[in-house]
Design an enzyme around this catalytic site. Structure first.
Site, mmCIF file in Angstrom:
data_model
loop_
_atom_site.group_PDB
_atom_site.id
_atom_site.type_symbol
_atom_site.label_atom_id
_atom_site.label_comp_id
_atom_site.label_asym_id
_atom_site.label_seq_id
_atom_site.Cartn_x
_atom_site.Cartn_y
_atom_site.Cartn_z
ATOM 1 N N LYS A 23 34.390 48.372 21.867
ATOM 2 C CA LYS A 23 33.407 49.368 21.419
ATOM 3 C C LYS A 23 32.549 48.798 20.292
ATOM 4 O O LYS A 23 31.320 48.899 20.315
ATOM 5 C CB LYS A 23 34.135 50.627 20.928
ATOM 6 N N ASN A 24 33.215 48.209 19.295
ATOM 7 C CA ASN A 24 32.470 47.772 18.114
ATOM 8 C C ASN A 24 31.652 46.509 18.350
ATOM 9 O O ASN A 24 30.900 46.080 17.480
ATOM 10 C CB ASN A 24 33.425 47.564 16.929
ATOM 11 N N CYS A 119 31.165 61.565 6.520
ATOM 12 C CA CYS A 119 31.895 61.320 7.748
ATOM 13 C C CYS A 119 33.362 61.515 7.453
ATOM 14 O O CYS A 119 33.769 61.435 6.302
ATOM 15 C CB CYS A 119 31.550 59.909 8.175
ATOM 16 N N ARG A 124 30.843 56.425 3.435
ATOM 17 C CA ARG A 124 30.208 55.400 4.259
ATOM 18 C C ARG A 124 28.701 55.254 4.019
ATOM 19 O O ARG A 124 27.883 55.560 4.871
ATOM 20 C CB ARG A 124 30.499 55.666 5.750
ATOM 21 N N ASP A 309 41.095 50.013 11.364
ATOM 22 C CA ASP A 309 41.073 50.788 12.608
ATOM 23 C C ASP A 309 42.438 50.843 13.300
ATOM 24 O O ASP A 309 42.583 51.514 14.324
ATOM 25 C CB ASP A 309 40.024 50.210 13.586
ATOM 26 N N ARG A 401 35.787 58.945 22.199
ATOM 27 C CA ARG A 401 34.699 58.129 21.621
ATOM 28 C C ARG A 401 35.020 56.647 21.746
ATOM 29 O O ARG A 401 34.116 55.831 21.896
ATOM 30 C CB ARG A 401 34.514 58.461 20.133
HETATM 31 C C1 UD1 Z 1 32.724 49.045 11.304
HETATM 32 C C2 UD1 Z 1 33.399 49.573 12.541
HETATM 33 C C3 UD1 Z 1 34.524 50.525 12.153
HETATM 34 C C4 UD1 Z 1 35.493 49.818 11.201
HETATM 35 C C5 UD1 Z 1 34.744 49.219 10.017
HETATM 36 C C6 UD1 Z 1 35.640 48.367 9.118
HETATM 37 C C7 UD1 Z 1 31.600 49.565 14.149
HETATM 38 C C8 UD1 Z 1 30.672 50.342 14.999
HETATM 39 N N1 UD1 Z 1 32.426 50.272 13.351
HETATM 40 O O1 UD1 Z 1 32.168 50.170 10.629
HETATM 41 O O2 UD1 Z 1 35.220 50.902 13.343
HETATM 42 O O3 UD1 Z 1 36.414 50.766 10.698
HETATM 43 O O4 UD1 Z 1 33.684 48.363 10.498
HETATM 44 O O5 UD1 Z 1 36.279 47.384 9.853
HETATM 45 O O6 UD1 Z 1 31.640 48.349 14.194
HETATM 46 N N2 UD1 Z 1 29.933 50.149 2.710
HETATM 47 C C9 UD1 Z 1 29.127 50.322 1.626
HETATM 48 N N3 UD1 Z 1 27.773 50.152 1.750
HETATM 49 C C10 UD1 Z 1 27.207 49.799 2.947
HETATM 50 C C11 UD1 Z 1 28.038 49.613 4.057
HETATM 51 C C12 UD1 Z 1 29.402 49.791 3.915
HETATM 52 O O7 UD1 Z 1 29.611 50.649 0.535
HETATM 53 O O8 UD1 Z 1 25.973 49.646 2.998
HETATM 54 C C13 UD1 Z 1 31.394 50.364 2.586
HETATM 55 C C14 UD1 Z 1 31.883 51.514 3.460
HETATM 56 O O9 UD1 Z 1 31.711 52.743 2.814
HETATM 57 C C15 UD1 Z 1 33.317 51.170 3.670
HETATM 58 C C16 UD1 Z 1 33.301 49.636 3.710
HETATM 59 O O10 UD1 Z 1 32.071 49.244 3.110
HETATM 60 O O11 UD1 Z 1 34.102 51.589 2.597
HETATM 61 C C17 UD1 Z 1 33.397 49.054 5.099
HETATM 62 O O12 UD1 Z 1 32.330 49.511 5.879
HETATM 63 P P1 UD1 Z 1 31.679 48.634 7.042
HETATM 64 O O13 UD1 Z 1 32.373 47.311 7.131
HETATM 65 O O14 UD1 Z 1 30.206 48.650 6.848
HETATM 66 O O15 UD1 Z 1 32.050 49.496 8.296
HETATM 67 P P2 UD1 Z 1 31.107 49.967 9.466
HETATM 68 O O16 UD1 Z 1 30.178 48.869 9.861
HETATM 69 O O17 UD1 Z 1 30.565 51.303 9.160
#
Ligand code: UD1
Length: 422
Positions: A23-24, A119, A124, A309, A401
């Site tokens: 998925k990711n 969320c 996030r 995850d 999902r």
């Molecule tokens: C992706 C995965 C999700 C997984 C996560 C961590 C997809 C579609 N989803 O989510 O399943 O749980 O990686 O392995 O690939 N953060 C910030 N600022 C930002 C972006 C992120 O502070 O601009 C923080 C988030 O709040 C969180 C952490 O960084 O605490 C990790 O987030 P991130 O690695 O970005 O996860 P996603 O890409 O949303």
């Protein structure tokens, strides 16, 4: 119409299961297909409601998608993008839809995307995505809940991520691929899904090196084009991990095929630590367990650490392991949504700040529980497989999902899960 699972205890799961595409990995690749006017075909695409949401989103921007012959293949043709604005309804359904911003900005010089709201698993934010676009020269404007990014030309830059965010790494990489000059992205995420996206981008003419390490170098190219591109999505390491825990929690014997052993190493290592046997063979991974499991501590971390995850699913396993386990969640600030429901099933779990302290109990008991998010939902299904008596799980649209009919796949291994329309 709401659906629910009725899970009846079944004993050990046995047999073989084929893991689907990740998925990711497919979600960012679908967004990346907006970068080129040439059609591209994706293979090994899992049938998930999140993938459908992303497909609908890119279609709403003008891209055309169609099933491409064999099962799990779709062709995307983004030659005629007609809108640079993602709708609130679609982005609200799927946080990963923010990933269309990088491609639209890079190819058309503008993108307007709603800020993903709060969320179930924490706030996030997207600040790291936006900092990256700004470093590439985009103007970022926030108003009325939307972010608009504009740039006449994006220019390569040196960008250091404060945290190795998966989404920010992907979004910035997709924007930089069409920027002028070189971008160096430091402290970036190294998840296998990043490598899959870079491989896709390179297959359509991108020049990306270092994906899978913490420094990615991107030489911008003026346009992306390539004929007859076929890209096969990597196997889903989280789906695989979930079935590994299903084998362990039921003291079963399950072989997974279409799985990359390297990608599930952190889960394999933890399973071995709690007394579960994991063997690699040429055609897959065999997971079996015929003894009591024991407690273990774990901390979620960016790859190659233990995946956040898989945290909820592993908690279900530790809930019946001998001794006290401590799970520390370092990636998301609010990701213990399954705890209240597991406690209703008889688990003994206390939350202290970012840690959950789990006193293993002999038995869990079936009752009515609700899935609050995707992985919390999977954790409840796993706990239900082990529980005494019948468990009723509502909120299973969250599970759909990210799992392609988890109920049918587990039933194929001997589980007894019924999907009921309420
Ligand atoms: C992706 C995965 C999700 C997984 C996560 C961590 C997809 C579609 N989803 O989510 O399943 O749980 O990686 O392995 O690939 N953060 C910030 N600022 C930002 C972006 C992120 O502070 O601009 C923080 C988030 O709040 C969180 C952490 O960084 O605490 C990790 O987030 P991130 O690695 O970005 O996860 P996603 O890409 O949303």
């Amino acid at each position: 119409m709401a659906e629910k699972f009725i899970v009846t205890p079944c004993g050990a799961l046995r047999g073989s299961i084929e893991i689907g595409g990740a998925k990711n990995a497919v979600l960012p690749v679908l967004a990346a297909a907006l970068l080129t006017e040439q059609p591209c075909t994706l293979q090994n695409v899992p049938s998930l409601s999140d993938v459908e949401s992303m497909r609908v989103l890119i279609e709403s921007l003008g891209a055309k998608t169609r099933a491409a012959g064999e099962k799990g293949s779709i062709t995307i043709d983004a030659s005629d993008v007609t809108s640079l604005e993602a709708s609130y309804e679609l982005v609200g359904k799927l946080r990963a839809s923010f990933l269309v911003m990088g491609p639209l900005l890079a190819r058309f010089g503008q993108a307007k995307v709603p800020l993903p709201g709060g969320c179930a698993i924490g706030s996030r934010p997207v600040d790291l995505h936006l900092k990256g676009f700004a470093a590439l020269g985009a103007d970022i404007d926030h108003s009325h809940g939307f972010v608009t990014a504009t740039a006449n030309t994006l220019k390569g830059a040196k960008i250091y991520l404060d945290f190795p965010s998966v989404g920010a790494t992907e979004n910035i990489m997709m924007a930089a691929v069409l920027a002028e000059g070189q971008t160096v992205l430091e402290n970036c995420a190294i998840e296998p899904e990043i490598v899959d996206l870079a491989n896709f981008l390179n297959s359509i003419g991108g020049k990306i090196r270092g994906a899978g390490t913490d420094t990615i170098k991107i030489e911008g190219v003026p346009r992306l084009h390539s004929q007859n591109i076929k890209h096969s999505i990597i196997p889903d390491r989280i789906e695989a991990g979930t079935f590994m825990v299903a084998a362990a929690i039921t003291r079963g014997d399950v072989t997974l095929t279409n799985v990359l052993a390297d990608h599930v190493k952190p889960v394999t290592a933890k399973l071995k630590e709690v007394n579960v046997s994991v063997e690699e063979s040429d055609d897959g991974i065999r997971v079996f367990c015929d003894t009591d499991t024991k407690a273990a501590d774990l901390k979620t971390l960016p790859y190659p650490g233990f995946p956040t995850d898989m945290q909820a699913q592993f908690m279900s396993l530790l809930a019946t392991a001998g001794g006290t386990s401590v799970i520390t969640e370092t990636v998301f600030e609010n990701r213990f949504m399954q705890v209240g429901e597991l406690k209703r099933m008889g688990a003994e779990i206390k939350i202290e700040s970012r840690s959950a302290i789990i006193e293993g109990v002999k038995n869990l008991t079936g009752t009515q529980v609700a899935a609050s998010d995707l992985r919390a939902g999977a954790a409840l299904v796993l706990a239900a497989l082990r529980a005494e008596g019948i468990t009723e799980i509502t909120g299973i649209h969250h599970i759909d999902r990210g799992y392609d009919r988890l109920d049918l796949q587990l039933n194929q291994l001997g589980a007894d899960i019924k999907r009921i329309i309420e």
